[in-house]
Write a protein that holds these residues in place. Structure first.
Motif, mmCIF file in Angstrom:
data_model
loop_
_atom_site.group_PDB
_atom_site.id
_atom_site.type_symbol
_atom_site.label_atom_id
_atom_site.label_comp_id
_atom_site.label_asym_id
_atom_site.label_seq_id
_atom_site.Cartn_x
_atom_site.Cartn_y
_atom_site.Cartn_z
ATOM 1 N N ASP A 124 0.821 -1.199 0.000
ATOM 2 C CA ASP A 124 0.000 0.000 0.000
ATOM 3 C C ASP A 124 0.862 1.259 0.000
ATOM 4 O O ASP A 124 0.662 2.157 -0.822
ATOM 5 C CB ASP A 124 -0.963 0.002 1.184
ATOM 6 C CG ASP A 124 -2.022 1.064 1.060
ATOM 7 O OD1 ASP A 124 -2.545 1.245 -0.062
ATOM 8 O OD2 ASP A 124 -2.328 1.723 2.077
ATOM 9 N N MET A 127 2.602 1.630 -3.323
ATOM 10 C CA MET A 127 1.697 2.079 -4.379
ATOM 11 C C MET A 127 1.343 3.558 -4.198
ATOM 12 O O MET A 127 1.231 4.298 -5.177
ATOM 13 C CB MET A 127 0.425 1.226 -4.400
ATOM 14 C CG MET A 127 0.638 -0.211 -4.851
ATOM 15 S SD MET A 127 1.377 -0.345 -6.478
ATOM 16 C CE MET A 127 0.074 0.313 -7.487
ATOM 17 N N GLN A 128 1.179 4.002 -2.953
ATOM 18 C CA GLN A 128 0.891 5.413 -2.706
ATOM 19 C C GLN A 128 2.056 6.279 -3.178
ATOM 20 O O GLN A 128 1.841 7.335 -3.780
ATOM 21 C CB GLN A 128 0.605 5.654 -1.223
ATOM 22 C CG GLN A 128 -0.750 5.140 -0.776
ATOM 23 C CD GLN A 128 -0.969 5.318 0.720
ATOM 24 O OE1 GLN A 128 -0.082 5.742 1.451
ATOM 25 N NE2 GLN A 128 -2.168 4.976 1.187
ATOM 26 N N GLU A 129 3.263 5.839 -2.904
ATOM 27 C CA GLU A 129 4.455 6.586 -3.335
ATOM 28 C C GLU A 129 4.526 6.653 -4.856
ATOM 29 O O GLU A 129 4.799 7.703 -5.432
ATOM 30 C CB GLU A 129 5.724 5.935 -2.757
ATOM 31 C CG GLU A 129 6.998 6.653 -3.098
ATOM 32 C CD GLU A 129 7.069 8.060 -2.513
ATOM 33 O OE1 GLU A 129 7.717 8.905 -3.145
ATOM 34 O OE2 GLU A 129 6.476 8.311 -1.440
ATOM 35 N N ILE A 130 4.263 5.536 -5.516
ATOM 36 C CA ILE A 130 4.280 5.509 -6.984
ATOM 37 C C ILE A 130 3.188 6.429 -7.542
ATOM 38 O O ILE A 130 3.427 7.186 -8.485
ATOM 39 C CB ILE A 130 4.109 4.068 -7.508
ATOM 40 C CG1 ILE A 130 5.373 3.261 -7.239
ATOM 41 C CG2 ILE A 130 3.795 4.059 -9.001
ATOM 42 C CD1 ILE A 130 5.267 1.806 -7.588
ATOM 43 N N THR A 131 2.000 6.391 -6.937
ATOM 44 C CA THR A 131 0.900 7.249 -7.383
ATOM 45 C C THR A 131 1.268 8.716 -7.202
ATOM 46 O O THR A 131 1.016 9.547 -8.082
ATOM 47 C CB THR A 131 -0.385 6.911 -6.599
ATOM 48 O OG1 THR A 131 -0.672 5.521 -6.751
ATOM 49 C CG2 THR A 131 -1.563 7.730 -7.069
ATOM 50 N N LYS A 132 1.888 9.047 -6.079
ATOM 51 C CA LYS A 132 2.312 10.424 -5.813
ATOM 52 C C LYS A 132 3.328 10.878 -6.860
ATOM 53 O O LYS A 132 3.212 11.985 -7.401
ATOM 54 C CB LYS A 132 2.908 10.514 -4.404
ATOM 55 C CG LYS A 132 3.334 11.887 -3.996
ATOM 56 C CD LYS A 132 3.920 11.871 -2.596
ATOM 57 C CE LYS A 132 4.503 13.224 -2.230
ATOM 58 N NZ LYS A 132 5.157 13.183 -0.911
ATOM 59 N N LEU A 134 3.726 9.693 -9.863
ATOM 60 C CA LEU A 134 3.033 9.786 -11.146
ATOM 61 C C LEU A 134 2.267 11.097 -11.247
ATOM 62 O O LEU A 134 2.338 11.792 -12.273
ATOM 63 C CB LEU A 134 2.089 8.592 -11.321
ATOM 64 C CG LEU A 134 1.287 8.544 -12.613
ATOM 65 C CD1 LEU A 134 2.220 8.406 -13.811
ATOM 66 C CD2 LEU A 134 0.297 7.398 -12.588
ATOM 67 N N GLU A 135 1.564 11.474 -10.190
ATOM 68 C CA GLU A 135 0.822 12.731 -10.193
ATOM 69 C C GLU A 135 1.766 13.923 -10.333
ATOM 70 O O GLU A 135 1.473 14.886 -11.052
ATOM 71 C CB GLU A 135 -0.025 12.849 -8.925
ATOM 72 C CG GLU A 135 -1.222 11.917 -8.905
ATOM 73 C CD GLU A 135 -1.968 11.911 -7.580
ATOM 74 O OE1 GLU A 135 -1.528 12.599 -6.627
ATOM 75 O OE2 GLU A 135 -3.002 11.219 -7.504
#
Length: 178
Positions: A124, A127-132, A134-135
């Motif tokens: 989790d 994935m949050q770090e990757i999403t951040k 990416l944004e």
């Protein structure tokens, strides 16, 4: 089928059917086949093969002896149906299979939930770090696109100004040449 008499000690430890099977296996090997004459002579390969077969057979017997008391106890604990009932009812196996399938489905469901929870806990934050990231990249790309569009507009304005200045420059150059 004639193993050498030197192996009689090993052969006596096997059942007759296993002796026949061992004989056919030894003479019909795909790799390094042995002729019947070689198989019936004294050969260290034959001896090790027979020892292996005896060990396998003894392990099988030992396992059967361990499981036999369990089987006997279960026979005494259950009511044995008469022959008519046995021939009439062949569905208990199916019921047993359905029960097993039901247990397996429940266990699979439980394992799936555990796996999802584990993955959520483990990945989790990742994935949050990757999403951040990416944004952040998307925002940076959007800013760059905006800057590129602004520069394009400035370039178009500059080209229009230059285009407007060209006819005047061409008239002035024509006048100076005359």
């Amino acid at each position: 089928m004639k193993f050498n008499k030197a192996y009689s000690g090993l052969i006596n430890k096997l059942s007759p059917s296993l002796v026949c099977e061992a004989w056919s296996r030894i003479i019909s090997r795909k790799r390094n086949p042995i002729t019947e004459e070689e198989a019936s002579s004294i050969n260290p390969l034959i001896e090790s093969f027979l020892r292996h077969e005896v060990n396998r057979y003894q392990k099988k017997l030992k396992y059967q002896r361990k499981s036999l008391p369990l089987f006997k106890n279960s026979l005494y604990d259950t009511d044995m149906p008469d022959q008519e009932t046995q021939t009439r009812d062949t569905d208990p196996i199916c019921d047993h299979e359905e029960e097993i399938n039901c247990r397996i489905k429940k266990e699979l469901g439980s394992l799936s939930r555990q796996l999802l929870e584990y993955n959520e806990k483990t990945f989790d934050s990742f994935m949050q770090e990757i999403t951040k990231q990416l944004e952040e990249r998307i925002n940076a790309n959007n800013k760059l696109r905006s800057e590129i569009n602004q520069q394009k507009l400035k370039l178009q304005k500059a080209e229009k100004l230059l285009a407007g200045l060209k006819p005047n420059n061409s008239e002035a150059s024509v006048k100076t040449h005359k």
